[in-house]
Design a protein around this motif. Structure first.
Motif, mmCIF file in Angstrom:
data_model
loop_
_atom_site.group_PDB
_atom_site.id
_atom_site.type_symbol
_atom_site.label_atom_id
_atom_site.label_comp_id
_atom_site.label_asym_id
_atom_site.label_seq_id
_atom_site.Cartn_x
_atom_site.Cartn_y
_atom_site.Cartn_z
ATOM 1 N N MET A 42 0.836 -1.201 0.000
ATOM 2 C CA MET A 42 0.000 0.000 0.000
ATOM 3 C C MET A 42 0.873 1.253 0.000
ATOM 4 O O MET A 42 0.565 2.249 -0.678
ATOM 5 C CB MET A 42 -0.930 -0.016 1.215
ATOM 6 N N GLU A 74 -3.585 -1.965 -7.050
ATOM 7 C CA GLU A 74 -4.282 -0.795 -6.516
ATOM 8 C C GLU A 74 -5.735 -0.854 -6.997
ATOM 9 O O GLU A 74 -6.000 -1.164 -8.163
ATOM 10 C CB GLU A 74 -3.573 0.480 -6.997
ATOM 11 N N VAL A 78 -5.306 -1.733 -1.817
ATOM 12 C CA VAL A 78 -5.036 -2.801 -2.780
ATOM 13 C C VAL A 78 -6.058 -3.930 -2.634
ATOM 14 O O VAL A 78 -6.665 -4.111 -1.579
ATOM 15 C CB VAL A 78 -3.614 -3.367 -2.604
ATOM 16 N N ARG A 89 0.279 -0.636 -11.974
ATOM 17 C CA ARG A 89 0.126 -0.247 -10.563
ATOM 18 C C ARG A 89 -0.268 -1.486 -9.759
ATOM 19 O O ARG A 89 -1.327 -1.564 -9.145
ATOM 20 C CB ARG A 89 -0.899 0.869 -10.404
ATOM 21 N N LEU A 97 2.411 1.562 -3.608
ATOM 22 C CA LEU A 97 1.412 1.870 -4.629
ATOM 23 C C LEU A 97 0.570 3.089 -4.282
ATOM 24 O O LEU A 97 -0.238 3.544 -5.099
ATOM 25 C CB LEU A 97 0.501 0.656 -4.856
#
Length: 268
Positions: A81, A224, A88, A125, A84
């Motif tokens: 987390m 993400e 998530v 991502r 990114l």
């Protein structure tokens, strides 16, 4: 668990981060025993090598309590987390085995290449975070990565349907040689309980395991939430369709299973 500024910078530059001793020997033992059980199951999620030994068990977090807890463990979810910069969801969950003598090759590839081509994931991502359930050594088929290769973006790939039991979008030899000439090749190795994080565009592979020593690694592929997949041609247990943000459990969620096992042993 939060990464330091130096660790974040290293990840951005090299595309991977190795974190030794993330899980204790007792926590890892619970997961290793559970993986051995999962590999015996007659389920469509458990894929096998041509020799019949287990290669990959998909979606074990949906039918195994220890792996459900691992899939929401804060030592794994929180660093991803952080990198990114958002919540998530679980795009894919795999237990990959390299059985003694019979563990086959994983060809050179980028994970995002497969996620883009097969699942229509909009951007890179997403990333992998891997937990070593066995000691990973030079002898038992370690994962090899090309540092910095993630910076080159998505590479042209061909769909290999023949080399192994698992189809991959793979890079050709010329491109691998070009990237390796620039970045070299490293094989992060270490004790059971270590963790390896790597970018979804990092080029990686692993050789066959011709040693008598097994090598099992759990991979959480986390995406993400706003970057969720748009195509649903693969089975749900391969490319998940639940985009609910993961809420991490308490840090002692695996330790509770360790304690329960000790109580059971004492009762016997």
């Amino acid at each position: 668990m939060r990464l330091s500024e130096d660790q974040v910078a290293r990840f951005r530059d090299e595309g991977y981060l190795f974190l030794p001793d993330t899980f204790s020997a007792d926590e890892t033992a619970v997961l290793r025993d559970e993986a051995a059980h999962v590999f015996t199951l007659d389920r469509e999620e458990v894929w096998r090598e041509t020799s019949g030994v287990a290669r990959t068990a998909f979606a074990a977090h949906t039918y195994s309590e220890p792996f459900r807890r691992l899939g929401r463990h804060p030592r794994l979810i929180e660093p991803v987390m952080q990198l990114l910069d958002g919540q998530v969801y679980m795009h894919q969950y795999k237990i990959n085995a390299k059985a003694p003598f019979d563990g086959e090759v994983w060809q050179w590839h980028q994970d995002y290449g497969t996620w883009k081509n097969d699942d229509d994931m909009p951007e890179a991502r997403a990333m992998n975070i891997a937990v070593f359930l066995d000691d990973v050594t030079v002898a038992n088929g370690p994962l090899m990565v090309i540092p910095g290769s993630h910076k080159a973006g998505v590479q042209e790939a061909g769909h290999d349907l023949e080399t192994t039991s698992y189809p991959l979008w793979t890079l050709d030899r010329a491109k691998v040689a070009e990237l390796a000439e620039a970045g070299g090749i490293v094989a992060p190795m270490g004790k059971a309980g270590s963790v390896l994080m790597f970018h979804s565009n990092l080029v990686h592979a692993s050789p066959p395991n011709i040693s008598p020593f097994g090598r099992t690694i759990v991979y959480l592929s986390l995406c993400e939430v706003e970057n969720h997949i748009r195509r649903f041609k693969r089975k749900e247990w391969i490319a998940h369709r639940d985009f609910t943000p993961i809420e991490p459990l308490d840090d002692d969620c695996l330790a509770e299973l360790v304690a329960a096992r000790r109580r059971g042993t004492a009762a016997e």
